[in-house]
Design an enzyme around this catalytic site. Structure first.
Site, PDB file in Angstrom:
ATOM      1  N   ASP A  72       0.841  -1.208   0.000  1.00 38.11           N
ATOM      2  CA  ASP A  72       0.000   0.000   0.000  1.00 38.11           C
ATOM      3  C   ASP A  72       0.872   1.253   0.000  1.00 38.11           C
ATOM      4  O   ASP A  72       2.078   1.191   0.268  1.00 38.11           O
ATOM      5  CB  ASP A  72      -0.934   0.003   1.222  1.00 38.11           C
ATOM      6  N   ASP A 102       8.844   4.385  -1.097  1.00 36.47           N
ATOM      7  CA  ASP A 102       8.077   3.829   0.036  1.00 36.47           C
ATOM      8  C   ASP A 102       6.828   3.111  -0.445  1.00 36.47           C
ATOM      9  O   ASP A 102       5.783   3.719  -0.502  1.00 36.47           O
ATOM     10  CB  ASP A 102       7.739   4.982   0.988  1.00 36.47           C
ATOM     11  N   GLU A 136       0.278  -1.247   5.662  1.00 40.29           N
ATOM     12  CA  GLU A 136       1.334  -0.740   6.546  1.00 40.29           C
ATOM     13  C   GLU A 136       1.138   0.731   6.865  1.00 40.29           C
ATOM     14  O   GLU A 136       1.478   1.192   7.950  1.00 40.29           O
ATOM     15  CB  GLU A 136       2.712  -0.955   5.900  1.00 40.29           C
ATOM     16  N   GLU A 165      13.060   1.066   5.097  1.00 41.29           N
ATOM     17  CA  GLU A 165      13.937   2.036   5.756  1.00 41.29           C
ATOM     18  C   GLU A 165      15.373   1.729   5.355  1.00 41.29           C
ATOM     19  O   GLU A 165      15.646   0.848   4.563  1.00 41.29           O
ATOM     20  CB  GLU A 165      13.771   2.030   7.277  1.00 41.29           C
TER      21      GLU A 165
HETATM   22 ZN   LIG Z   1       6.777   2.338   3.996  1.00 42.09          ZN
END
Ligand SMILES: [Zn+2]
Length: 458
Positions: A72, A102, A136, A165
């Site tokens: 997502d 991301d 998430e 990350e």
């Molecule tokens: Zn993320």
């Protein structure tokens, strides 16, 4: 397997969360794996929001390794994009789009590395489990939370995990850093309720109204930081940064390590980096939502203030955190806990591990990018790592990227014009491939799984 084309395809599925709608994107991954002869399972509490779990067999010489990625993305509402966010365009050597960093770019790197090795017939030391999870960006309940709660058996024996990350996220003094995230803060969201005499807005207010209390509360919470706690991981992070950076930054970082409870942030650090590092030396609390009457002519008898609190990793409890806030705001205001981020049992994982697995990641980065410095990092925010860690898995944030120092790509996370250099996707894929080829068996309390037994979709 080209990670760039993969990332483009993934970005073109609009998986904005809420509501998520990750199904089509996850089915795309399932079909991609199936075409390579790798079975996967779709699991979830909501048929429109499946999670995918696949298992690539290893040689049975190490415990299984988990790679987890979320499908997502955050919304683009109200943002002005230079190029459309869901088209996956490549412009000037960059892949543009929501999720480029991301983390559809990261998922593409993982898929490219896994499928590349698989096509070459290479087996890693242990099985590799790929978990592509939903939700998430909005609490993980339908995603990693569901898997950890309902299907812990899928992760039995896993000792280490790689998730989002990391990447070349910190640029200080012209030095490119490759952070390896070894720990995360967790949320401790609170609501403070202030009560007192209300009244008619046309008259002088009596002493002690909730609005008067509010003024004191906000001043206390915004002008004073909570006391510092130097955790071993942050100590190691600051030491590594001090060793890598030129003066006067190096001295500032050394000073941060040994400072006293309420020392000011060193001045040579750029403000953003200074605040970031300082956030890792203490719990933080930010008042974000104030609620009171809707009527202009009523002095409210009650005001609530919601606080975004973040608790350091380690043995700290919510009570420890609230006690520090009480020191600032006094015993009167009612404090209730709205949400506590998943707490890793300190008996299982008290501190991050800097063993052979960490060293392998650092060595891969050094070889791939000799000009940069790998550094351990504690993240002030949290990812799905906090959930998988509850299963006793050592989680690292490690999505290597190679970006020019000072480019500030990470500032584009969750913002308009998120993009990633195409070269970075190749760089990350190569680093992940190398990790899959070389990850060590590791030592520790978790038992190794029985040797891999062929293509067993789980
Ligand atoms: Zn993320």
């Amino acid at each position: 397997m080209d990670p760039v084309a993969l990332a483009q395809d993934l970005i073109r599925f609009d998986t904005t969360n809420p509501p998520g709608n990750e199904k089509a994107c996850v089915e795309y991954v399932r079909d991609l794996l199936a075409a390579a002869g790798v079975e996967s399972r779709l699991l979830g509490s909501d048929p429109n929001r499946p999670n995918l779990v696949a298992r690539f067999p290893g040689r049975g010489e190490a415990p299984p390794l988990l790679l987890h990625a979320h499908s997502d993305v955050v919304p683009v509402t109200g943002q002005q994009w230079t190029h459309p966010p869901f088209e996956g365009r490549i412009v000037d050597g960059h892949l543009w789009g929501r999720g480029a960093i991301d983390m559809k770019g990261g998922l593409a790197m993982m898929l490219a590395a896994l499928l590349g090795l698989h096509a070459a017939g290479e087996r890693p030391a242990g099985d590799v489990i790929l978990a592509v999870v939903a939700d998430e960006e909005d609490g993980s309940k339908a995603g990693a939370g569901y898997l950890v709660r309902e299907h812990p058996e899928l992760f039995e024996g896993v000792r280490y995990a790689i998730g989002e990350e990391g990447g070349a996220g910190m640029e200080l003094g012209g030095v490119r850093m490759h952070p390896i995230v070894v720990g995360e803060k967790r949320a401790g969201w609170l609501r403070v309720t202030l009560r007192g005499p209300g009244g008619h807005g046309s008259r002088l207010s009596p002493p002690g109204t909730p609005i008067a209390q509010l003024a004191r509360l906000l001043t206390a919470l915004t002008e004073v930081r909570l006391p510092r706690h130097l955790t071993p991981a942050v100590d190691r992070m600051l030491t590594a940064l001090a060793a890598a950076l030129p003066e006067p930054l190096a001295q500032d970082l050394s000073r941060m390590r040994v400072g006293r409870a309420y020392d000011v942030i060193p001045t040579a650090l750029p403000l953003e980096e200074g605040l970031y590092l300082d956030s890792l030396l203490r719990h933080t609390v930010n008042p974000t939502i104030v609620r009171t009457t809707e009527k202009i002519n009523v002095i409210p008898a009650e005001v609530t203030v919601d606080l975004d609190g973040r608790i350091l990793p380690g043995g700290f409890t919510v009570d420890d955190f609230v006690a520090e806030i009480r020191e600032l705001i006094g015993p009167e205001p009612v404090i209730e806990l709205l949400l506590e981020g998943a707490r890793v049992d300190p008996a299982t994982i008290a501190e991050p591990e800097f063993g052979a697995f960490y060293d392998t990641m650092a060595a891969i980065l050094l070889k791939a990018d000799p000009d940069a410095v790998p550094v351990p990092m504690v993240s002030p925010a949290s990812t799905d790592a906090r959930l998988f860690a509850q299963l006793g898995i050592r989680c690292y944030g490690w999505l290597p990227m190679k970006v020019p120092a000072g480019s500030g790509y990470r500032r584009l996370l969750h913002c308009a014009d998120e993009r990633i250099p195409v070269e970075s996707l190749h760089f990350g894929t190569e680093c992940l491939t190398e990790l899959l080829r070389t990850f060590p068996a590791g030592t520790g309390p978790r038992a190794a799984k029985a040797p891999g037994t062929g293509f067993t979709g789980c």
